[in-house]
Write a protein that holds these residues in place. Structure first.
Motif, PDB file in Angstrom:
ATOM      1  N   MET A  96      38.448  70.891  62.315  1.00  0.00           N
ATOM      2  CA  MET A  96      39.898  71.089  62.454  1.00  0.00           C
ATOM      3  C   MET A  96      40.507  70.099  63.434  1.00  0.00           C
ATOM      4  N   ILE A  97      39.672  69.568  64.331  1.00  0.00           N
ATOM      5  CA  ILE A  97      40.258  68.746  65.402  1.00  0.00           C
ATOM      6  C   ILE A  97      40.865  67.458  64.856  1.00  0.00           C
ATOM      7  N   SER A  98      40.138  66.754  63.963  1.00  0.00           N
ATOM      8  CA  SER A  98      40.769  65.501  63.491  1.00  0.00           C
ATOM      9  C   SER A  98      41.993  65.785  62.645  1.00  0.00           C
ATOM     10  N   LEU A  99      41.971  66.912  61.906  1.00  0.00           N
ATOM     11  CA  LEU A  99      43.188  67.277  61.159  1.00  0.00           C
ATOM     12  C   LEU A  99      44.338  67.559  62.133  1.00  0.00           C
ATOM     13  N   ALA A 100      43.992  68.272  63.210  1.00  0.00           N
ATOM     14  CA  ALA A 100      45.027  68.620  64.192  1.00  0.00           C
ATOM     15  C   ALA A 100      45.605  67.364  64.843  1.00  0.00           C
ATOM     16  N   VAL A 101      44.720  66.437  65.213  1.00  0.00           N
ATOM     17  CA  VAL A 101      45.199  65.193  65.833  1.00  0.00           C
ATOM     18  C   VAL A 101      46.095  64.446  64.835  1.00  0.00           C
ATOM     19  N   ALA A 102      45.664  64.393  63.573  1.00  0.00           N
ATOM     20  CA  ALA A 102      46.469  63.685  62.561  1.00  0.00           C
ATOM     21  C   ALA A 102      47.845  64.347  62.414  1.00  0.00           C
ATOM     22  N   ALA A 103      47.875  65.681  62.446  1.00  0.00           N
ATOM     23  CA  ALA A 103      49.163  66.384  62.309  1.00  0.00           C
ATOM     24  C   ALA A 103      50.085  66.051  63.480  1.00  0.00           C
ATOM     25  N   VAL A 104      49.509  66.010  64.682  1.00  0.00           N
ATOM     26  CA  VAL A 104      50.315  65.707  65.878  1.00  0.00           C
ATOM     27  C   VAL A 104      50.851  64.274  65.804  1.00  0.00           C
ATOM     28  N   VAL A 105      49.961  63.356  65.447  1.00  0.00           N
ATOM     29  CA  VAL A 105      50.354  61.939  65.396  1.00  0.00           C
ATOM     30  C   VAL A 105      51.438  61.730  64.327  1.00  0.00           C
ATOM     31  N   ALA A 106      51.249  62.347  63.165  1.00  0.00           N
ATOM     32  CA  ALA A 106      52.227  62.168  62.073  1.00  0.00           C
ATOM     33  C   ALA A 106      53.603  62.692  62.492  1.00  0.00           C
ATOM     34  N   GLU A 107      53.596  63.788  63.239  1.00  0.00           N
ATOM     35  CA  GLU A 107      54.861  64.368  63.714  1.00  0.00           C
ATOM     36  C   GLU A 107      55.555  63.396  64.690  1.00  0.00           C
ATOM     37  N   VAL A 108      54.779  62.823  65.596  1.00  0.00           N
ATOM     38  CA  VAL A 108      55.358  61.870  66.562  1.00  0.00           C
ATOM     39  C   VAL A 108      55.932  60.652  65.818  1.00  0.00           C
ATOM     40  N   PHE A 109      55.155  60.117  64.869  1.00  0.00           N
ATOM     41  CA  PHE A 109      55.631  58.948  64.114  1.00  0.00           C
ATOM     42  C   PHE A 109      56.931  59.296  63.363  1.00  0.00           C
ATOM     43  N   VAL A 209      45.857  77.055  64.343  1.00  0.00           N
ATOM     44  CA  VAL A 209      46.401  77.730  63.148  1.00  0.00           C
ATOM     45  C   VAL A 209      47.713  77.054  62.743  1.00  0.00           C
ATOM     46  N   LEU A 210      48.564  76.803  63.740  1.00  0.00           N
ATOM     47  CA  LEU A 210      49.851  76.149  63.463  1.00  0.00           C
ATOM     48  C   LEU A 210      49.657  74.705  63.016  1.00  0.00           C
ATOM     49  N   LEU A 211      48.679  74.045  63.654  1.00  0.00           N
ATOM     50  CA  LEU A 211      48.458  72.631  63.315  1.00  0.00           C
ATOM     51  C   LEU A 211      47.883  72.477  61.908  1.00  0.00           C
ATOM     52  N   LYS A 212      47.097  73.469  61.492  1.00  0.00           N
ATOM     53  CA  LYS A 212      46.582  73.419  60.119  1.00  0.00           C
ATOM     54  C   LYS A 212      47.757  73.507  59.137  1.00  0.00           C
ATOM     55  N   ALA A 213      48.696  74.416  59.434  1.00  0.00           N
ATOM     56  CA  ALA A 213      49.876  74.548  58.557  1.00  0.00           C
ATOM     57  C   ALA A 213      50.690  73.254  58.577  1.00  0.00           C
ATOM     58  N   ALA A 214      50.819  72.651  59.761  1.00  0.00           N
ATOM     59  CA  ALA A 214      51.584  71.405  59.867  1.00  0.00           C
ATOM     60  C   ALA A 214      50.896  70.299  59.073  1.00  0.00           C
ATOM     61  N   TRP A 215      49.563  70.259  59.166  1.00  0.00           N
ATOM     62  CA  TRP A 215      48.808  69.242  58.413  1.00  0.00           C
ATOM     63  C   TRP A 215      49.032  69.445  56.906  1.00  0.00           C
ATOM     64  N   ILE A 247      42.448  73.781  52.283  1.00  0.00           N
ATOM     65  CA  ILE A 247      41.669  73.427  53.480  1.00  0.00           C
ATOM     66  C   ILE A 247      41.069  74.716  54.039  1.00  0.00           C
ATOM     67  N   GLY A 248      39.776  74.686  54.343  1.00  0.00           N
ATOM     68  CA  GLY A 248      39.119  75.862  54.900  1.00  0.00           C
ATOM     69  C   GLY A 248      39.432  76.035  56.380  1.00  0.00           C
ATOM     70  N   ASP A 249      38.965  77.153  56.933  1.00  0.00           N
ATOM     71  CA  ASP A 249      39.267  77.465  58.337  1.00  0.00           C
ATOM     72  C   ASP A 249      38.639  76.470  59.304  1.00  0.00           C
ATOM     73  N   SER A 250      37.644  75.751  58.841  1.00  0.00           N
ATOM     74  CA  SER A 250      37.012  74.760  59.715  1.00  0.00           C
ATOM     75  C   SER A 250      37.409  73.347  59.318  1.00  0.00           C
ATOM     76  N   GLY A 251      38.490  73.236  58.587  1.00  0.00           N
ATOM     77  CA  GLY A 251      38.989  71.908  58.220  1.00  0.00           C
ATOM     78  C   GLY A 251      38.311  71.329  56.991  1.00  0.00           C
ATOM     79  N   GLU A 252      37.493  72.133  56.295  1.00  0.00           N
ATOM     80  CA  GLU A 252      36.808  71.589  55.119  1.00  0.00           C
ATOM     81  C   GLU A 252      37.778  71.407  53.959  1.00  0.00           C
ATOM     82  N   LEU A 253      37.453  70.436  53.126  1.00  0.00           N
ATOM     83  CA  LEU A 253      38.227  70.256  51.905  1.00  0.00           C
ATOM     84  C   LEU A 253      37.643  71.191  50.840  1.00  0.00           C
TER      85      LEU A 253
END
Ligand code: BTN
Length: 282
Positions: A96-109, A209-215, A247-253
């Motif tokens: 979930m962490i790389s998905l979360a980082v990607a969601a944060v970065v995409a929001e900033v961009f 949980v929120l970042l997964k939804a944002a992703w 996406i699964g709870d652990s970020g799996e496709l």
């Protein structure tokens, strides 16, 4: 004989004085040139570096992407940095962490450029199918506990199309091309560090949980017929085709196969099955 001296682009004192954060970047190491910020921070993490430590370089001579691919990191052209996280998180949640980082970065961009950015599983930030940022999260696990996560972030800021290597030219882009004007790297870095602190520090489990939804809201591939390639750099690569269900709870496709069963992938590379096309993978 006179020796040419380089004026470093990044000034740690200036950055420290401008940081809008309490944790992220409070320990900041800045290089003009380094092999890889992830490699440096990994070693620092083993020696006990504090959570939120940041390593930043103007140029990387051996920048790394996922799957052991090189990551082009020329001087003056991007943001090449790594952030250390020491979360209290079960190791199975790591994906979930790389998905979360990607969601944060995409929001900033999106705010920074006033354009909508997309994400692609597992770790890319795209604009109109072209990659603008890659994320490489590496982990140190000790006795089944996460000791450290090194989140490496590479942002293409000011490359012109001809500056990307030929094979990437129609799959990569830079923020400057997207915004249509020069981008202030320091300003962007400060925004990114502030957003990373807000979203990835303190009560991470509920934030994920929120970042997964944002992703998911930025992913355009749901319902698409995809090919997942596992071990793509290997002769023994495994290829699976199906429909991207979620996406699964652990970020799996999660892929629905033609026989109706669901298959979970925690690593691999996706391409659109019909077009045989992939916007990621530099
Ligand atoms: C990918 O898309 O495959 C991930 C690319 C990650 C690149 C960044 S740049 C800063 C940090 N240091 C590295 O060597 N890699 C990451």
């Amino acid at each position: 004989m006179s020796r040419r001296t380089e004026t470093p682009f990044w000034n740690p004192d200036t950055l420290q004085s401008l940081l809008p954060t309490r944790i992220v970047g409070r320990q900041l190491i800045v290089f003009n040139r380094i092999t890889s910020t992830n490699d440096f921070l990994k070693r620092a993490a083993r020696r006990g570096a504090a959570t939120g430590s940041v390593v930043l370089a103007d140029e990387q001579t051996a920048g790394r992407g996922r799957l052991q691919r090189p990551w082009q990191s020329p001087a003056g052209k991007g943001l090449w940095f790594s952030v250390l996280l020491r979360p209290q998180l079960a190791p199975e949640k790591l994906g979930m962490i790389s998905l979360a980082v990607a969601a944060v970065v995409a929001e900033v961009f999106s705010k920074f450029c006033r354009q909508e950015f997309q994400v692609k599983w597992p770790n890319d930030v795209l604009f109109e199918s072209r990659k603008v940022c890659g994320i490489l999260c590496e982990t140190q696990i000790v006795q089944d506990e996460i000791e450290a996560i090194i989140a490496g972030i590479g942002v293409n800021v000011s490359q012109q199309p001809q500056e990307f290597p030929g094979e990437l030219r129609d799959r990569a882009t830079s923020l400057e091309q997207i915004c249509g004007h020069p981008v202030d790297r320091q300003h962007l870095l400060l925004e990114l560090l502030a957003a990373l602190e807000k979203n990835l520090f303190g009560n991470l489990r509920s934030k994920l949980v929120l970042l997964k939804a944002a992703w998911c809201s930025r992913c355009r591939d749901f319902g698409q017929h995809l090919t997942v390639t596992q071990a793509p750099m290997d002769k023994l690569k495994r290829i699976t085709t199906g429909v991207f269900e979620g996406i699964g709870d652990s970020g799996e496709l999660i892929l629905r196969l033609s026989n109706g069963t669901l298959q979970f992938f925690s690593a691999g590379e996706i391409t659109l099955a019909r077009e045989g096309w992939s916007p990621s993978s530099p």
